[in-house]
Motif scaffolding. Sequence first.
Motif, PDB file in Angstrom:
ATOM      1  N   GLY A  20       0.819  -1.210   0.000  1.00  0.00           N
ATOM      2  CA  GLY A  20       0.000   0.000   0.000  1.00  0.00           C
ATOM      3  C   GLY A  20       0.853   1.259   0.000  1.00  0.00           C
ATOM      4  N   GLN A  21       1.967   1.232   0.751  1.00  0.00           N
ATOM      5  CA  GLN A  21       2.877   2.376   0.768  1.00  0.00           C
ATOM      6  C   GLN A  21       3.511   2.601  -0.610  1.00  0.00           C
ATOM      7  OE1 GLN A  21       4.315   1.191   5.282  1.00  0.00           O
ATOM      8  NE2 GLN A  21       5.816   2.080   3.907  1.00  0.00           N
ATOM      9  N   VAL A  22       3.847   1.499  -1.286  1.00  0.00           N
ATOM     10  CA  VAL A  22       4.422   1.595  -2.637  1.00  0.00           C
ATOM     11  C   VAL A  22       3.411   2.231  -3.597  1.00  0.00           C
ATOM     12  CG1 VAL A  22       5.172   0.236  -4.635  1.00  0.00           C
ATOM     13  CG2 VAL A  22       6.048  -0.304  -2.351  1.00  0.00           C
ATOM     14  N   ILE A  23       2.156   1.826  -3.483  1.00  0.00           N
ATOM     15  CA  ILE A  23       1.113   2.400  -4.339  1.00  0.00           C
ATOM     16  C   ILE A  23       0.944   3.892  -4.044  1.00  0.00           C
ATOM     17  CG2 ILE A  23      -1.371   2.365  -4.841  1.00  0.00           C
ATOM     18  CD1 ILE A  23      -1.263  -0.687  -4.349  1.00  0.00           C
ATOM     19  N   TRP A  26       5.304   6.814   3.764  1.00  0.00           N
ATOM     20  CA  TRP A  26       3.909   6.518   4.080  1.00  0.00           C
ATOM     21  C   TRP A  26       3.765   5.536   5.233  1.00  0.00           C
ATOM     22  CZ3 TRP A  26       1.048   9.870   1.534  1.00  0.00           C
ATOM     23  CH2 TRP A  26       1.610  10.456   0.395  1.00  0.00           C
ATOM     24  N   SER A  27       4.836   5.398   6.021  1.00  0.00           N
ATOM     25  CA  SER A  27       4.743   4.502   7.173  1.00  0.00           C
ATOM     26  C   SER A  27       3.848   5.081   8.264  1.00  0.00           C
ATOM     27  CB  SER A  27       6.136   4.213   7.738  1.00  0.00           C
ATOM     28  OG  SER A  27       6.785   5.424   8.077  1.00  0.00           O
ATOM     29  N   GLY A  28       3.609   6.414   8.204  1.00  0.00           N
ATOM     30  CA  GLY A  28       2.674   7.056   9.127  1.00  0.00           C
ATOM     31  C   GLY A  28       1.276   7.078   8.538  1.00  0.00           C
ATOM     32  N   PRO A  29       0.337   7.744   9.183  1.00  0.00           N
ATOM     33  CA  PRO A  29      -1.047   7.777   8.681  1.00  0.00           C
ATOM     34  C   PRO A  29      -1.170   8.596   7.402  1.00  0.00           C
ATOM     35  CG  PRO A  29      -0.816   9.227  10.592  1.00  0.00           C
ATOM     36  CD  PRO A  29       0.474   8.471  10.451  1.00  0.00           C
ATOM     37  N   ARG A  30      -1.742   8.000   6.361  1.00  0.00           N
ATOM     38  CA  ARG A  30      -1.939   8.689   5.099  1.00  0.00           C
ATOM     39  C   ARG A  30      -2.986   9.790   5.221  1.00  0.00           C
ATOM     40  NH1 ARG A  30      -5.167   5.395   0.902  1.00  0.00           N
ATOM     41  NH2 ARG A  30      -6.820   6.367   2.092  1.00  0.00           N
ATOM     42  N   ASP A  31      -4.008   9.563   6.060  1.00  0.00           N
ATOM     43  CA  ASP A  31      -5.123  10.499   6.152  1.00  0.00           C
ATOM     44  C   ASP A  31      -4.670  11.894   6.563  1.00  0.00           C
ATOM     45  OD1 ASP A  31      -6.767   8.495   5.404  1.00  0.00           O
ATOM     46  OD2 ASP A  31      -7.534   8.055   7.411  1.00  0.00           O
ATOM     47  N   SER A  32      -3.613  11.982   7.397  1.00  0.00           N
ATOM     48  CA  SER A  32      -3.172  13.303   7.848  1.00  0.00           C
ATOM     49  C   SER A  32      -2.684  14.133   6.667  1.00  0.00           C
ATOM     50  CB  SER A  32      -2.056  13.163   8.878  1.00  0.00           C
ATOM     51  OG  SER A  32      -0.907  12.550   8.299  1.00  0.00           O
ATOM     52  N   LEU A  33      -2.010  13.488   5.713  1.00  0.00           N
ATOM     53  CA  LEU A  33      -1.530  14.214   4.540  1.00  0.00           C
ATOM     54  C   LEU A  33      -2.695  14.618   3.642  1.00  0.00           C
ATOM     55  CD1 LEU A  33       1.635  12.098   3.779  1.00  0.00           C
ATOM     56  CD2 LEU A  33       1.600  14.475   4.483  1.00  0.00           C
ATOM     57  N   GLN A  34      -3.718  13.769   3.553  1.00  0.00           N
ATOM     58  CA  GLN A  34      -4.899  14.143   2.791  1.00  0.00           C
ATOM     59  C   GLN A  34      -5.578  15.360   3.414  1.00  0.00           C
ATOM     60  OE1 GLN A  34      -6.774  10.118   2.731  1.00  0.00           O
ATOM     61  NE2 GLN A  34      -7.094  10.554   0.577  1.00  0.00           N
ATOM     62  N   GLU A  35      -5.720  15.317   4.743  1.00  0.00           N
ATOM     63  CA  GLU A  35      -6.394  16.416   5.433  1.00  0.00           C
ATOM     64  C   GLU A  35      -5.604  17.720   5.325  1.00  0.00           C
ATOM     65  OE1 GLU A  35      -6.879  14.934   9.353  1.00  0.00           O
ATOM     66  OE2 GLU A  35      -8.392  13.451   8.798  1.00  0.00           O
ATOM     67  N   GLN A  36      -4.284  17.624   5.204  1.00  0.00           N
ATOM     68  CA  GLN A  36      -3.456  18.813   5.060  1.00  0.00           C
ATOM     69  C   GLN A  36      -3.490  19.366   3.640  1.00  0.00           C
ATOM     70  OE1 GLN A  36       0.489  17.760   6.344  1.00  0.00           O
ATOM     71  NE2 GLN A  36      -0.255  16.883   8.250  1.00  0.00           N
ATOM     72  N   GLY A  37      -4.119  18.642   2.717  1.00  0.00           N
ATOM     73  CA  GLY A  37      -4.171  19.091   1.334  1.00  0.00           C
ATOM     74  C   GLY A  37      -2.847  18.975   0.620  1.00  0.00           C
TER      75      GLY A  37
END
Length: 521
Positions: A376-379, A441-452
Motif C-alpha cells: 500500500g505504501q508503494v502504491i 507513508w509509514s505514518g497515517p496517510r489520512d493526515s496528509l490528505q487532510e493537510q491538502g
Amino acid sequence: MQNMWIVFLIIGLVVLGLLVLLIIAARYQRDYWRYLNIPHERPKKLWPIIRQIMTQTLSTESMKAKHYGDIYTKFKGSGPFCGFYALLQPRALILDRELIRQIMIKDFWNFNDRGMYCNQKSDPLSGDLYGLRGESWKEMRQKLDPSFEGDRMSWLYGCMYEEAEQLLLTVSTTLMKQPHSTIHIQKIMRRYILSALAKCVFGLDAQQRHKYPFETFEQMTEMALNSHKHGYLMNLMMIRFPNFCRLLRFRRTPKPVEDYFLGVLTDIVEQREKSGVQTQDYLQLLVGVKAQELITHKYEEDKELKMHLQNELAAHAVVFLKAGYEQTANTLSYVLYELARHSKLQARVREEVKKATERCAGNLNYECIQSLTFMGQVINETLRMHPITPYIMRRTLNNYPVPDHPKYVLVKELFLIIPTHAIHHDPDIYPDPEVFKPDRWSGPRDSLQEQGTWFGFGVGARSCIGIQFAQMQLKLALALLLSEYEFTLNSRKPLVDLEDGIALTLTPLGVIEPGNEERAV
C-alpha cells in the motif's frame, strides 16, 4: 430613400456599439486579475489565442502539468491563490494548503462542481458522479456509497481474483510467444483492467461474451473516452455555458456508444431480474440500488421511472470506464516500473506477499490482500510521483471570500485549479521529491490528505468513490505477478513513456539468466 439611409445608419451604429462592447469585455477579461490587484500570470497575446482557437490545438496532460507547475513555483507564497488565463477566461490556481482544505473538505458544498458538462435528459450516460453537481450529485453519492463498503468489496473478491489469474496467464502466454522476455507492460495492464471492469461492472462473463464480444466492448470504450459528438469549440462552449447548452439539448456522448452500453446493460439486467439469479459482481449491487429506488416510489410500474433508473444504472457503470480504466492501468504500470528500478523494494514487497500468504495457509484471500501494508505504501508513493491527474478542477457555486484574506474572493462560476503534480513534487512538502521513498507513508496517510498535500484518490467528500475497488485490483495483480516474476528495466528503453508503453523485462522466479549467476547467489 432617406429613410433607408437612416435605417442603415442605425444598424451600423448598433453593430459598431456591439463591437466596442465586445472589445471592452475582452479587454476587461484580459485585465481581470490586474483590476483586482491579485498576483497573476499575464494572458497570451490576442493573435496566439485566435490561432489556437482556429487550429483547435489542444494541450496534453503533461503540458498542463508543466504549465500549472511553473505558475505554482512562480507564485507560491504570494497569497492563497494566484490568477491566470485559459485563452481569455480568468481562472484561479490555488497555492495555500489551508485554502485547499477549505475547498476540498471544510466548505466542500460550495465547490462540488468539477466543471464538466452533463445533460441527463438528452445524454443519459453523462449523468454520472463525475459530471453532476450540487444536490443532484449529493443524492446520487448517498445512494451509491453503501455499494463500496468493506463487506461489499470482500463479496466482489472472487470476481476480481479470476481476472487477476487471467492476467497471470496472459503474461505467461505473451512471454512464450516472444523470443525475448521484454514486454510492453502497459498494454497488458490496460487489457486486464478493462476485462475486469467488463466482467465485474457490466456482467460480461464468459457466457455473455459470446453475445457481446470483448473486442466490441473495447472499441466502444475507446470511442467513449477518446471521441466526442462535437468539435473543440462546441465542447468549450458546453463547459463554459452549461445551462444554455442544456436548453439546446446538446450532448457529448457519441450515439453509437450510448446505444451500445444502454443495450448491453438493459439486456443483462432484464435477464437477471427475470431469472432471479444473484451474481457476485458489482452490477448486481447496481441492480439492488435500482430495485430499492423502485420500492421507495409510489408507482413501481411507471415506465418512465424505470427507464430513468435504468439510465442511471448505465451511467454508474460507464463512469468506471471514465474514471477507473486508464487511470488504474497507468498506475499499475507505473508501480511495476518503479519496482523494476528499485530491486530491493521489489524484493521487500515480494517477501511481504509471501509471508501474508503463509499466514493465510497458502490462500491469497481478501484478508491476505488487505494486510499488505508495505505494498500500500508503494502504491501511495507511486501516486505521489505519478498522480492519476496532474490537476484537480473545481467551479464555485457561490461567491466565496477567502478567510483571513479580505481582498481575495473566489467569485461564482470561477474555475479553480489545484496543481496536484506540482504539490506532490514540492520539496518543502516532500523532501527529495524525485526520489521514490515508500517509507514516507509509514505514518497515517489520512493526515496528509487532510493537510491538502496528497491527492492520490482525491480528497474530501468528492474523492474517488471506488478507492477500495481500485486498490483491490492493484494489489491483486501485483501480488500474483510478483509471486511469479522478477521485473527489471529494459536497458534498451529505460525511460517511462506511457504513450509508447513501458518496456520491462520479466524473469520467472527461480530461473537464472546467463551472466547473472553471481547476482542470483
